[in-house]
Design a protein around this motif. Structure first.
Motif, PDB file in Angstrom:
ATOM      1  N   VAL A  22     -24.549 -22.230 -22.023  1.00 29.77           N
ATOM      2  CA  VAL A  22     -25.404 -23.112 -21.215  1.00 29.77           C
ATOM      3  C   VAL A  22     -25.211 -24.564 -21.648  1.00 29.77           C
ATOM      4  CG1 VAL A  22     -27.807 -23.734 -20.684  1.00 29.77           C
ATOM      5  CG2 VAL A  22     -27.096 -21.336 -20.620  1.00 29.77           C
ATOM      6  N   ALA A  23     -25.228 -24.803 -22.958  1.00 29.17           N
ATOM      7  CA  ALA A  23     -25.053 -26.185 -23.452  1.00 29.17           C
ATOM      8  C   ALA A  23     -23.670 -26.719 -23.083  1.00 29.17           C
ATOM      9  CB  ALA A  23     -25.260 -26.232 -24.968  1.00 29.17           C
ATOM     10  N   GLY A  24     -22.663 -25.867 -23.167  1.00 29.94           N
ATOM     11  CA  GLY A  24     -21.296 -26.291 -22.830  1.00 29.94           C
ATOM     12  C   GLY A  24     -21.174 -26.676 -21.370  1.00 29.94           C
ATOM     13  N   ALA A  25     -21.793 -25.884 -20.500  1.00 31.79           N
ATOM     14  CA  ALA A  25     -21.742 -26.187 -19.065  1.00 31.79           C
ATOM     15  C   ALA A  25     -22.523 -27.469 -18.776  1.00 31.79           C
ATOM     16  CB  ALA A  25     -22.312 -25.015 -18.261  1.00 31.79           C
ATOM     17  N   GLN A  26     -23.675 -27.616 -19.419  1.00 41.37           N
ATOM     18  CA  GLN A  26     -24.471 -28.835 -19.194  1.00 41.37           C
ATOM     19  C   GLN A  26     -23.693 -30.066 -19.662  1.00 41.37           C
ATOM     20  OE1 GLN A  26     -28.096 -27.578 -21.231  1.00 41.37           O
ATOM     21  NE2 GLN A  26     -29.162 -27.300 -19.274  1.00 41.37           N
ATOM     22  N   HIS A  37     -37.400 -19.626 -21.714  1.00 42.32           N
ATOM     23  CA  HIS A  37     -36.414 -20.341 -22.527  1.00 42.32           C
ATOM     24  C   HIS A  37     -35.503 -21.199 -21.630  1.00 42.32           C
ATOM     25  CE1 HIS A  37     -33.899 -21.244 -25.919  1.00 42.32           C
ATOM     26  NE2 HIS A  37     -32.828 -20.702 -25.344  1.00 42.32           N
ATOM     27  N   ALA A  38     -35.083 -20.634 -20.507  1.00 40.49           N
ATOM     28  CA  ALA A  38     -34.218 -21.367 -19.572  1.00 40.49           C
ATOM     29  C   ALA A  38     -34.905 -22.657 -19.119  1.00 40.49           C
ATOM     30  CB  ALA A  38     -33.888 -20.487 -18.363  1.00 40.49           C
ATOM     31  N   VAL A  74     -34.827 -25.523 -21.512  1.00 35.42           N
ATOM     32  CA  VAL A  74     -33.571 -26.295 -21.631  1.00 35.42           C
ATOM     33  C   VAL A  74     -33.109 -26.820 -20.273  1.00 35.42           C
ATOM     34  CG1 VAL A  74     -32.871 -25.126 -23.753  1.00 35.42           C
ATOM     35  CG2 VAL A  74     -32.054 -24.240 -21.565  1.00 35.42           C
ATOM     36  N   GLY A  75     -33.995 -26.784 -19.301  1.00 34.96           N
ATOM     37  CA  GLY A  75     -33.715 -27.466 -18.035  1.00 34.96           C
ATOM     38  C   GLY A  75     -32.896 -26.675 -17.022  1.00 34.96           C
ATOM     39  N   VAL A  76     -32.857 -25.342 -17.161  1.00 28.22           N
ATOM     40  CA  VAL A  76     -32.112 -24.538 -16.179  1.00 28.22           C
ATOM     41  C   VAL A  76     -33.115 -23.829 -15.270  1.00 28.22           C
ATOM     42  CG1 VAL A  76     -30.457 -22.668 -15.839  1.00 28.22           C
ATOM     43  CG2 VAL A  76     -30.231 -24.188 -17.807  1.00 28.22           C
ATOM     44  N   THR A  77     -32.989 -24.057 -13.973  1.00 28.72           N
ATOM     45  CA  THR A  77     -33.993 -23.514 -13.052  1.00 28.72           C
ATOM     46  C   THR A  77     -33.415 -22.548 -12.018  1.00 28.72           C
ATOM     47  OG1 THR A  77     -33.746 -25.455 -11.659  1.00 28.72           O
ATOM     48  CG2 THR A  77     -35.558 -25.495 -13.246  1.00 28.72           C
ATOM     49  N   THR A  78     -32.098 -22.324 -12.049  1.00 31.10           N
ATOM     50  CA  THR A  78     -31.516 -21.312 -11.163  1.00 31.10           C
ATOM     51  C   THR A  78     -30.931 -20.224 -12.050  1.00 31.10           C
ATOM     52  OG1 THR A  78     -30.966 -22.990  -9.534  1.00 31.10           O
ATOM     53  CG2 THR A  78     -29.880 -20.864  -9.292  1.00 31.10           C
ATOM     54  N   LEU A  79     -31.414 -18.993 -11.872  1.00 38.92           N
ATOM     55  CA  LEU A  79     -31.073 -17.920 -12.800  1.00 38.92           C
ATOM     56  C   LEU A  79     -30.599 -16.677 -12.071  1.00 38.92           C
ATOM     57  CD1 LEU A  79     -34.207 -18.350 -15.091  1.00 38.92           C
ATOM     58  CD2 LEU A  79     -31.866 -19.027 -15.637  1.00 38.92           C
ATOM     59  N   LYS A  80     -29.661 -15.999 -12.709  1.00 39.78           N
ATOM     60  CA  LYS A  80     -29.173 -14.726 -12.177  1.00 39.78           C
ATOM     61  C   LYS A  80     -30.038 -13.624 -12.790  1.00 39.78           C
ATOM     62  CE  LYS A  80     -25.173 -11.773 -13.178  1.00 39.78           C
ATOM     63  NZ  LYS A  80     -23.814 -11.548 -12.678  1.00 39.78           N
ATOM     64  N   LEU A  81     -30.705 -12.847 -11.961  1.00 35.05           N
ATOM     65  CA  LEU A  81     -31.452 -11.691 -12.478  1.00 35.05           C
ATOM     66  C   LEU A  81     -30.488 -10.526 -12.512  1.00 35.05           C
ATOM     67  CD1 LEU A  81     -34.186 -10.431 -13.340  1.00 35.05           C
ATOM     68  CD2 LEU A  81     -34.455  -9.726 -10.943  1.00 35.05           C
ATOM     69  N   GLY A 117     -44.107 -14.949 -10.006  1.00 37.05           N
ATOM     70  CA  GLY A 117     -45.517 -15.352 -10.151  1.00 37.05           C
ATOM     71  C   GLY A 117     -45.708 -16.476 -11.153  1.00 37.05           C
ATOM     72  N   PRO A 118     -45.377 -16.219 -12.442  1.00 35.24           N
ATOM     73  CA  PRO A 118     -45.596 -17.281 -13.439  1.00 35.24           C
ATOM     74  C   PRO A 118     -44.562 -18.404 -13.405  1.00 35.24           C
ATOM     75  CG  PRO A 118     -44.832 -15.245 -14.481  1.00 35.24           C
ATOM     76  CD  PRO A 118     -44.990 -14.945 -13.029  1.00 35.24           C
ATOM     77  N   PHE A 119     -43.472 -18.199 -12.669  1.00 34.43           N
ATOM     78  CA  PHE A 119     -42.376 -19.186 -12.679  1.00 34.43           C
ATOM     79  C   PHE A 119     -42.017 -19.621 -11.262  1.00 34.43           C
ATOM     80  CE2 PHE A 119     -41.556 -16.226 -16.302  1.00 34.43           C
ATOM     81  CZ  PHE A 119     -41.872 -17.093 -17.334  1.00 34.43           C
ATOM     82  N   PRO A 120     -42.953 -20.267 -10.557  1.00 33.90           N
ATOM     83  CA  PRO A 120     -42.691 -20.581  -9.146  1.00 33.90           C
ATOM     84  C   PRO A 120     -41.565 -21.576  -8.931  1.00 33.90           C
ATOM     85  CG  PRO A 120     -44.719 -21.624  -9.895  1.00 33.90           C
ATOM     86  CD  PRO A 120     -44.262 -20.730 -11.009  1.00 33.90           C
ATOM     87  N   GLU A 121     -41.169 -22.302  -9.991  1.00 37.63           N
ATOM     88  CA  GLU A 121     -40.103 -23.308  -9.834  1.00 37.63           C
ATOM     89  C   GLU A 121     -38.700 -22.718  -9.982  1.00 37.63           C
ATOM     90  OE1 GLU A 121     -41.839 -22.520 -12.608  1.00 37.63           O
ATOM     91  OE2 GLU A 121     -41.758 -24.234 -14.001  1.00 37.63           O
ATOM     92  N   VAL A 122     -38.616 -21.430 -10.282  1.00 28.98           N
ATOM     93  CA  VAL A 122     -37.303 -20.837 -10.544  1.00 28.98           C
ATOM     94  C   VAL A 122     -36.688 -20.272  -9.263  1.00 28.98           C
ATOM     95  CG1 VAL A 122     -36.065 -19.003 -11.782  1.00 28.98           C
ATOM     96  CG2 VAL A 122     -37.862 -20.310 -12.941  1.00 28.98           C
TER      97      VAL A 122
END
Ligand code: 3PG
Length: 216
Positions: free
Chosen positions: A100-104, A122-123, A126-133, A150-155
């Motif tokens: 993640v740090a390398g890509a950023q 954790h994501a 560190v500023g990552v808001t698009t995630l692969k489930l 529910g708890p992560f509406p911004e993701v």
């Protein structure tokens, strides 16, 4: 430089991501053509085979209209190789601080794999808001995904793992889902047999489901 927001909005517009394991780089262009013919504007080439970087580079230079990402990036040397091949986005199967740090640091959009609420939290830290489930179906499918929203509406989520045409609409109906990944419409056996007609047919069927869900 690829802008993360542009890539994510293109993925959202496409709605499905073919997750491809390519054994022979000569299949890359016919495969890209089959996807473009089917109206699927992206490909995720997984770095699970030695041909991955060559296939990705061929698509980037010969079929630039296809948004080309690198998947299954687990190690820094794979990240370097994917970037050298021109990857426009990076996908990982699980969380890795160093990838993640390398890509950023390289300003390349990354969609890291996560499976739990702790990893989502954790994501976000560190500023990552698009995630692969991943692996979405085995974790509990649409019900599990909805519980995470529910708890992560911004993701924004890109679920994959065990999804096929029969399950696609259920995932796409969840507003937090930008796109659904899968290998069911780019089967390894088809690529090995040079059966790009099956790819085109199955990819077109998936693209039709995306259109149907999104236009009601
Ligand atoms: C992935 O990396 O996203 C998966 O391998 C795709 O899952 P599937 O092969 O079960 O579709």
């Amino acid at each position: 430089m690829t802008k993360a927001v542009d890539v994510i909005s293109r993925l959202r517009g496409i709605g499905i991501v073919p997750v491809v394991e390519i054994a022979d780089a000569t299949a890359a262009i016919p495969l890209a053509d089959a996807l473009l013919e089917a109206g699927v504007g992206t490909i995720e080439i997984t770095f699970r085979s030695p041909a991955a970087a060559e296939a990705l580079a061929a698509i980037r230079s010969e079929r630039p209209d296809l948004l080309a990402g690198a998947g299954t990036i687990r190690w820094p040397d794979q990240l370097r190789s994917a970037l050298d091949a021109g990857a426009q986005y990076i996908v990982t199967p699980g969380w890795s601080d160093r990838i993640v740090a390398g890509a950023q640091a390289a300003h390349i959009p990354i969609v890291p794999g996560i499976a739990t609420s702790s990893e989502v939290q954790h994501a976000l830290e560190v500023g990552v808001t698009t995630l692969k489930l991943y692996p979405a179906e085995l974790l509990g499918g649409v019900g599990y995904l909805k519980a995470l929203t529910g708890p992560f509406p911004e993701v924004a989520f890109m679920p994959s793992g065990g999804i096929d045409a029969s399950l696609l609409a259920g995932y796409l109906k969840v507003p937090a889902v930008i796109a659904v990944g899968g290998s069911w419409f780019v089967k390894k056996e088809w690529l090995a047999a040079g059966d790009f007609a099956s790819v085109a047919r199955s990819a077109a069927e998936a693209a039709a489901i995306v259109r149907q869900v999104r236009t009601g």
